[in-house]
Design a protein around this motif. Structure first.
Motif, PDB file in Angstrom:
ATOM      1  N   ASN A  30      31.475 104.700 153.518  1.00  0.00           N
ATOM      2  CA  ASN A  30      31.490 105.262 152.164  1.00  0.00           C
ATOM      3  C   ASN A  30      30.075 105.521 151.654  1.00  0.00           C
ATOM      4  OD1 ASN A  30      34.313 105.082 152.014  1.00  0.00           O
ATOM      5  ND2 ASN A  30      34.196 102.946 151.397  1.00  0.00           N
ATOM      6  N   SER A  31      29.105 104.747 152.141  1.00  0.00           N
ATOM      7  CA  SER A  31      27.715 104.899 151.708  1.00  0.00           C
ATOM      8  C   SER A  31      27.055 106.132 152.314  1.00  0.00           C
ATOM      9  CB  SER A  31      26.912 103.659 152.117  1.00  0.00           C
ATOM     10  OG  SER A  31      26.887 103.534 153.522  1.00  0.00           O
ATOM     11  N   GLY A  32      27.719 106.769 153.291  1.00  0.00           N
ATOM     12  CA  GLY A  32      27.157 107.949 153.928  1.00  0.00           C
ATOM     13  C   GLY A  32      26.450 107.644 155.236  1.00  0.00           C
ATOM     14  N   VAL A  33      26.344 106.368 155.588  1.00  0.00           N
ATOM     15  CA  VAL A  33      25.697 105.976 156.837  1.00  0.00           C
ATOM     16  C   VAL A  33      26.679 106.161 157.991  1.00  0.00           C
ATOM     17  CG1 VAL A  33      24.599 104.058 158.066  1.00  0.00           C
ATOM     18  CG2 VAL A  33      24.234 104.342 155.609  1.00  0.00           C
ATOM     19  N   ASP A  34      26.172 106.647 159.125  1.00  0.00           N
ATOM     20  CA  ASP A  34      26.977 106.816 160.339  1.00  0.00           C
ATOM     21  C   ASP A  34      26.649 105.709 161.329  1.00  0.00           C
ATOM     22  OD1 ASP A  34      27.913 109.182 159.346  1.00  0.00           O
ATOM     23  OD2 ASP A  34      26.874 110.464 160.787  1.00  0.00           O
ATOM     24  N   TYR A  35      27.671 105.215 161.986  1.00  0.00           N
ATOM     25  CA  TYR A  35      27.476 104.312 163.117  1.00  0.00           C
ATOM     26  C   TYR A  35      28.102 104.961 164.331  1.00  0.00           C
ATOM     27  CZ  TYR A  35      25.823 100.762 159.945  1.00  0.00           C
ATOM     28  OH  TYR A  35      25.083 100.081 159.026  1.00  0.00           O
ATOM     29  N   TYR A  45      43.528  96.698 159.400  1.00  0.00           N
ATOM     30  CA  TYR A  45      42.747  96.865 158.173  1.00  0.00           C
ATOM     31  C   TYR A  45      41.549  97.783 158.393  1.00  0.00           C
ATOM     32  CZ  TYR A  45      45.463  92.846 156.699  1.00  0.00           C
ATOM     33  OH  TYR A  45      46.495  92.001 156.388  1.00  0.00           O
ATOM     34  N   MET A  46      41.475  98.394 159.587  1.00  0.00           N
ATOM     35  CA  MET A  46      40.359  99.262 159.972  1.00  0.00           C
ATOM     36  C   MET A  46      39.051  98.490 160.100  1.00  0.00           C
ATOM     37  SD  MET A  46      41.174 102.386 160.682  1.00  0.00           S
ATOM     38  CE  MET A  46      39.710 103.365 160.427  1.00  0.00           C
ATOM     39  N   ARG A  71      33.355  96.126 158.369  1.00  0.00           N
ATOM     40  CA  ARG A  71      34.522  95.753 157.579  1.00  0.00           C
ATOM     41  C   ARG A  71      35.270  97.004 157.143  1.00  0.00           C
ATOM     42  NH1 ARG A  71      34.334  92.748 152.007  1.00  0.00           N
ATOM     43  NH2 ARG A  71      36.533  92.240 151.811  1.00  0.00           N
ATOM     44  N   GLY A  72      36.578  96.965 157.273  1.00  0.00           N
ATOM     45  CA  GLY A  72      37.403  98.155 157.094  1.00  0.00           C
ATOM     46  C   GLY A  72      37.292  98.839 155.749  1.00  0.00           C
ATOM     47  N   ASN A  73      37.078  98.064 154.665  1.00  0.00           N
ATOM     48  CA  ASN A  73      37.055  98.710 153.352  1.00  0.00           C
ATOM     49  C   ASN A  73      35.804  99.547 153.142  1.00  0.00           C
ATOM     50  OD1 ASN A  73      35.357  96.491 153.122  1.00  0.00           O
ATOM     51  ND2 ASN A  73      35.801  96.208 150.958  1.00  0.00           N
ATOM     52  N   ASN A  74      34.846  99.493 154.062  1.00  0.00           N
ATOM     53  CA  ASN A  74      33.640 100.327 153.979  1.00  0.00           C
ATOM     54  C   ASN A  74      33.786 101.652 154.716  1.00  0.00           C
ATOM     55  OD1 ASN A  74      32.032  98.373 152.576  1.00  0.00           O
ATOM     56  ND2 ASN A  74      31.871  97.250 154.498  1.00  0.00           N
ATOM     57  N   VAL A  75      34.880 101.809 155.467  1.00  0.00           N
ATOM     58  CA  VAL A  75      35.016 102.957 156.366  1.00  0.00           C
ATOM     59  C   VAL A  75      35.589 104.168 155.636  1.00  0.00           C
ATOM     60  CG1 VAL A  75      36.148 103.815 158.452  1.00  0.00           C
ATOM     61  CG2 VAL A  75      35.288 101.459 158.368  1.00  0.00           C
TER      62      VAL A  75
END
Length: 89
Positions: A30-35, A45-46, A71-75
């Motif tokens: 969500n922050s725009g960072v890619d991994y 929970y992703m 953590r899934g809620n960040n995806v």
């Protein structure tokens, strides 16, 4: 949720996630960072475990991690990587 037919039959999101385990993926937060790295495993929970992980900010490589847990809620999304990993394996 019926969309256009993709020829994949009745493939569900769970089927997709199972099929990409062990493959190179891009995980956008969500922050725009890619991994980018190899998808080791994930749960309902992703929550995502990755190997050979690289962190990209604004398209620029910032960090390299061996193994990483997201953590899934960040995806925001997860997709298969079109490019091959530079250090093949």
């Amino acid at each position: 949720m019926s969309g256009g037919s993709t020829g994949a039959g009745s493939k569900t999101p769970a089927d997709f996630l199972k099929s990409i385990r062990g493959r190179p993926v891009v995980v956008k937060l969500n922050s725009g960072v890619d991994y980018r790295g190899i998808l080791a495993c994930l749960d309902g929970y992703m929550n995502i475990a990755m190997e050979q992980t690289e962190e990209y900010v604004n398209g620029q490589l910032k960090n390299k991690y061996g193994d990483a847990f997201i953590r899934g809620n960040n995806v925001l999304y997860i997709s298969t990587s079109k490019r091959t990993m530079s250090e093949g394996g």
